[in-house]
Design a protein around this motif. Structure first.
Motif, PDB file in Angstrom:
ATOM      1  N   ALA A  34       0.826  -1.200   0.000  1.00  7.66           N
ATOM      2  CA  ALA A  34       0.000   0.000   0.000  1.00  7.66           C
ATOM      3  C   ALA A  34       0.864   1.256   0.000  1.00  7.66           C
ATOM      4  O   ALA A  34       1.990   1.256   0.492  1.00  7.66           O
ATOM      5  N   GLU A  35       0.319   2.318  -0.554  1.00  7.66           N
ATOM      6  CA  GLU A  35       1.024   3.590  -0.571  1.00  7.66           C
ATOM      7  C   GLU A  35       1.110   4.156   0.844  1.00  7.66           C
ATOM      8  O   GLU A  35       0.207   3.987   1.657  1.00  7.66           O
ATOM      9  N   ILE A  36       2.202   4.852   1.122  1.00 10.19           N
ATOM     10  CA  ILE A  36       2.380   5.529   2.398  1.00 10.19           C
ATOM     11  C   ILE A  36       2.080   7.007   2.185  1.00 10.19           C
ATOM     12  O   ILE A  36       2.581   7.633   1.247  1.00 10.19           O
ATOM     13  N   ASN A 195      13.697   0.487  -6.480  1.00  9.55           N
ATOM     14  CA  ASN A 195      12.582  -0.146  -7.174  1.00  9.55           C
ATOM     15  C   ASN A 195      11.567   0.942  -7.482  1.00  9.55           C
ATOM     16  O   ASN A 195      11.014   1.555  -6.572  1.00  9.55           O
ATOM     17  N   GLU A 196      11.339   1.193  -8.748  1.00  6.91           N
ATOM     18  CA  GLU A 196      10.418   2.253  -9.158  1.00  6.91           C
ATOM     19  C   GLU A 196       8.977   1.950  -8.782  1.00  6.91           C
ATOM     20  O   GLU A 196       8.196   2.868  -8.490  1.00  6.91           O
ATOM     21  N   ASP A 198       7.655  -0.734  -6.503  1.00 10.29           N
ATOM     22  CA  ASP A 198       7.280  -1.319  -5.222  1.00 10.29           C
ATOM     23  C   ASP A 198       8.348  -1.044  -4.173  1.00 10.29           C
ATOM     24  O   ASP A 198       9.461  -0.639  -4.486  1.00 10.29           O
ATOM     25  N   ARG A 199       8.006  -1.331  -2.929  1.00  6.61           N
ATOM     26  CA  ARG A 199       9.020  -1.346  -1.892  1.00  6.61           C
ATOM     27  C   ARG A 199      10.036  -2.445  -2.176  1.00  6.61           C
ATOM     28  O   ARG A 199       9.726  -3.416  -2.870  1.00  6.61           O
ATOM     29  N   ASP A 200      11.225  -2.298  -1.605  1.00  6.80           N
ATOM     30  CA  ASP A 200      12.224  -3.331  -1.829  1.00  6.80           C
ATOM     31  C   ASP A 200      12.999  -3.587  -0.539  1.00  6.80           C
ATOM     32  O   ASP A 200      12.455  -3.359   0.544  1.00  6.80           O
ATOM     33  N   ARG A 201      14.274  -4.045  -0.641  1.00  5.70           N
ATOM     34  CA  ARG A 201      15.014  -4.468   0.536  1.00  5.70           C
ATOM     35  C   ARG A 201      16.379  -3.799   0.619  1.00  5.70           C
ATOM     36  O   ARG A 201      16.981  -3.434  -0.389  1.00  5.70           O
ATOM     37  N   MET A 202      16.866  -3.698   1.833  1.00  2.00           N
ATOM     38  CA  MET A 202      18.211  -3.234   2.140  1.00  2.00           C
ATOM     39  C   MET A 202      18.832  -4.227   3.111  1.00  2.00           C
ATOM     40  O   MET A 202      18.151  -4.732   4.011  1.00  2.00           O
ATOM     41  N   TYR A 203      20.123  -4.517   2.932  1.00  2.00           N
ATOM     42  CA  TYR A 203      20.828  -5.429   3.815  1.00  2.00           C
ATOM     43  C   TYR A 203      21.969  -4.719   4.525  1.00  2.00           C
ATOM     44  O   TYR A 203      22.535  -3.750   4.013  1.00  2.00           O
ATOM     45  N   ALA A 204      22.307  -5.224   5.713  1.00  2.00           N
ATOM     46  CA  ALA A 204      23.474  -4.758   6.453  1.00  2.00           C
ATOM     47  C   ALA A 204      24.594  -5.782   6.301  1.00  2.00           C
ATOM     48  O   ALA A 204      24.344  -6.991   6.280  1.00  2.00           O
ATOM     49  N   VAL A 223      12.398  -1.207   2.456  1.00  2.00           N
ATOM     50  CA  VAL A 223      12.667   0.202   2.187  1.00  2.00           C
ATOM     51  C   VAL A 223      11.557   0.756   1.300  1.00  2.00           C
ATOM     52  O   VAL A 223      10.887   0.014   0.568  1.00  2.00           O
ATOM     53  N   PRO A 224      11.336   2.072   1.334  1.00  2.00           N
ATOM     54  CA  PRO A 224      10.261   2.650   0.527  1.00  2.00           C
ATOM     55  C   PRO A 224      10.503   2.507  -0.974  1.00  2.00           C
ATOM     56  O   PRO A 224      11.625   2.314  -1.439  1.00  2.00           O
ATOM     57  N   LYS A 225       9.436   2.621  -1.698  1.00  2.00           N
ATOM     58  CA  LYS A 225       9.507   2.656  -3.156  1.00  2.00           C
ATOM     59  C   LYS A 225      10.385   3.831  -3.588  1.00  2.00           C
ATOM     60  O   LYS A 225      10.360   4.893  -2.974  1.00  2.00           O
ATOM     61  N   LYS A 226      11.183   3.646  -4.617  1.00  2.00           N
ATOM     62  CA  LYS A 226      12.004   4.696  -5.232  1.00  2.00           C
ATOM     63  C   LYS A 226      13.110   5.211  -4.318  1.00  2.00           C
ATOM     64  O   LYS A 226      13.530   6.361  -4.413  1.00  2.00           O
ATOM     65  N   THR A 227      13.628   4.346  -3.429  1.00  2.00           N
ATOM     66  CA  THR A 227      14.699   4.785  -2.542  1.00  2.00           C
ATOM     67  C   THR A 227      15.976   5.055  -3.326  1.00  2.00           C
ATOM     68  O   THR A 227      16.458   4.212  -4.082  1.00  2.00           O
ATOM     69  N   GLN A 228      16.551   6.248  -3.120  1.00  2.00           N
ATOM     70  CA  GLN A 228      17.788   6.669  -3.772  1.00  2.00           C
ATOM     71  C   GLN A 228      18.935   6.839  -2.783  1.00  2.00           C
ATOM     72  O   GLN A 228      20.102   6.860  -3.187  1.00  2.00           O
ATOM     73  N   GLY A 229      18.627   7.007  -1.512  1.00  2.00           N
ATOM     74  CA  GLY A 229      19.666   7.214  -0.519  1.00  2.00           C
ATOM     75  C   GLY A 229      19.180   6.815   0.859  1.00  2.00           C
ATOM     76  O   GLY A 229      17.973   6.763   1.120  1.00  2.00           O
ATOM     77  N   VAL A 230      20.140   6.541   1.754  1.00  2.00           N
ATOM     78  CA  VAL A 230      19.792   6.140   3.113  1.00  2.00           C
ATOM     79  C   VAL A 230      20.835   6.697   4.071  1.00  2.00           C
ATOM     80  O   VAL A 230      22.008   6.854   3.712  1.00  2.00           O
ATOM     81  N   ALA A 231      20.416   7.034   5.272  1.00  2.00           N
ATOM     82  CA  ALA A 231      21.309   7.397   6.365  1.00  2.00           C
ATOM     83  C   ALA A 231      20.869   6.609   7.585  1.00  2.00           C
ATOM     84  O   ALA A 231      19.674   6.394   7.806  1.00  2.00           O
ATOM     85  N   VAL A 232      21.839   6.166   8.392  1.00  2.00           N
ATOM     86  CA  VAL A 232      21.566   5.267   9.505  1.00  2.00           C
ATOM     87  C   VAL A 232      21.935   5.933  10.820  1.00  2.00           C
ATOM     88  O   VAL A 232      23.062   6.420  10.987  1.00  2.00           O
ATOM     89  N   LEU A 233      20.990   5.947  11.742  1.00  2.00           N
ATOM     90  CA  LEU A 233      21.213   6.413  13.103  1.00  2.00           C
ATOM     91  C   LEU A 233      20.888   5.275  14.066  1.00  2.00           C
ATOM     92  O   LEU A 233      20.305   4.260  13.657  1.00  2.00           O
ATOM     93  N   GLY A 234      21.244   5.422  15.325  1.00  2.00           N
ATOM     94  CA  GLY A 234      21.027   4.341  16.275  1.00  2.00           C
ATOM     95  C   GLY A 234      19.576   3.975  16.447  1.00  2.00           C
ATOM     96  O   GLY A 234      19.245   2.809  16.691  1.00  2.00           O
ATOM     97  N   ASP A 235      18.680   4.958  16.296  1.00  2.00           N
ATOM     98  CA  ASP A 235      17.267   4.696  16.537  1.00  2.00           C
ATOM     99  C   ASP A 235      16.386   4.818  15.311  1.00  2.00           C
ATOM    100  O   ASP A 235      15.192   4.566  15.381  1.00  2.00           O
ATOM    101  N   ARG A 236      16.947   5.201  14.172  1.00  2.00           N
ATOM    102  CA  ARG A 236      16.095   5.413  12.999  1.00  2.00           C
ATOM    103  C   ARG A 236      16.889   5.349  11.705  1.00  2.00           C
ATOM    104  O   ARG A 236      18.107   5.510  11.686  1.00  2.00           O
ATOM    105  N   PHE A 237      16.162   5.081  10.638  1.00  2.00           N
ATOM    106  CA  PHE A 237      16.680   5.198   9.280  1.00  2.00           C
ATOM    107  C   PHE A 237      16.074   6.450   8.642  1.00  2.00           C
ATOM    108  O   PHE A 237      14.916   6.784   8.881  1.00  2.00           O
ATOM    109  N   LEU A 238      16.855   7.112   7.808  1.00  2.00           N
ATOM    110  CA  LEU A 238      16.358   8.184   6.953  1.00  2.00           C
ATOM    111  C   LEU A 238      16.479   7.710   5.514  1.00  2.00           C
ATOM    112  O   LEU A 238      17.522   7.193   5.111  1.00  2.00           O
TER     113      LEU A 238
END
Length: 317
Positions: A34-36, A195-196, A198-204, A223-238
């Protein structure tokens, strides 16, 4: 003309309370979800610190203009990373990976306060992600493989003053589930698939001393649809998401520990168009854009020529 001077099996595991067990990575994208809903409330007119239409009030309150993006007349920005103590003298820099189809890609070294420190060339790649972990720098090779470079080689190139030094990668590219975007956090590399539709996956991945990667957490992170970048914090992803010069992007803030974005605590708001990679430096997240490059500046919604800096204290859930 640039002066070219050359210098010179997939281990998969899952982490469960310190126990490492061999598994196989996913080989197919998840089903459509579903769309967010993302906040699009904006003031009228242009963005307050960037060209083109205003993205959203939420974006404008959290972000501001930062350093100019180099190389826009010849290359298209993609991934960005933070390299701390890059010269062994306590200085830090941003690394921005940019591409030009059919030509060598470039890695630009940028001082935190702005200003080009140096530039190296690497083999042709879309350069969608770049990350620094220990003595290694990782760059996208293909959508499902990653190259590694020695920091000593990139450092030598950044100090080179007679044209752009060409730096070769080390060994064979590492096959992964997705390498469209990536970032680093501590001794770990995070890498996922764009992924243009659908949502997709990220691995550590745990980065080993020889630069090899060991996959952690079976199933990865949605990860959200159309993810182009990510930043990682201890309590959250951007997450930085976008696609197409005519559409604006989004910024997602997602509390870590979720199994699905449908059940995750998150917020999402509209961003300017063509937002790409992200990196953390100090109390801020930095985002780069491709809309101001030679390829897109004439018809992108927001032809942005500077990185944007987001206050992490304003990017909470």
């Amino acid at each position: 003309m640039s002066l070219r001077t050359s210098i010179a099996g997939v281990a998969v595991a899952t982490l469960a309370v310190g126990l490492t067990v061999a598994v196989s990575p996913l080989t197919a994208s998840p089903a459509a979800a579903a769309e967010i809903s993302c906040s699009t409330a904006a003031s009228s007119g242009s963005g307050p610190f960037y060209p083109g239409p205003d993205a959203s009030i939420a974006y404008d309150r959290a972000f501001s203009r930062s350093f100019p993006l180099p190389g826009l007349d010849t290359h298209i920005p993609q991934g960005v990373a933070t390299w701390r103590n890059w010269d062994g003298k306590g200085h830090n820099m941003f690394l921005m990976a940019s591409y030009h189809p059919g030509q060598n890609a470039r890695i630009y070294g940028i001082a935190p306060g702005g200003g080009l420190v140096g530039t190296v060339e690497i083999a042709d790649t879309h350069a969608g992600g770049i990350a620094v972990v220990g003595n290694w720098i990782y760059v996208q090779h293909t959508s499902t493989s990653i190259r590694k470079y020695r920091t000593s080689d990139i450092r030598r190139g950044m100090n080179h003053r007679r044209g752009y030094l060409y730096v070769a990668s080390v060994g064979t590219p590492r096959t992964v589930y997705g390498a469209s975007f990536m970032t680093a956090s501590g001794n770990y590399l995070f890498s996922g698939k764009f992924n243009e539709d659908d949502r997709d996956r990220m691995y550590a991945y745990r980065v080993n001393r020889n630069g090899s990667l060991t996959t952690l957490r079976n199933g990865g992170y949605e990860v959200p649809k159309k993810t182009q970048g990510v930043a990682v914090l201890g309590d959250r992803f951007l997450f930085s998401t976008s696609y197409g010069r005519g559409d604006r992007g989004n910024i997602y803030v997602v509390k870590r520990g979720y199994s699905s974005l449908d059940t995750a605590r998150l917020r999402c708001f509209r961003a300017p168009s063509m937002n790409e990679g992200m990196t953390i430096y100090g109390n801020y997240v930095y985002v780069v854009f491709e809309g101001g490059s030679y390829e897109y500046r004439s018809d992108s919604q927001n032809p942005i020529t500077h990185a944007h800096r987001g206050d992490l204290s304003k990017l909470r859930i």
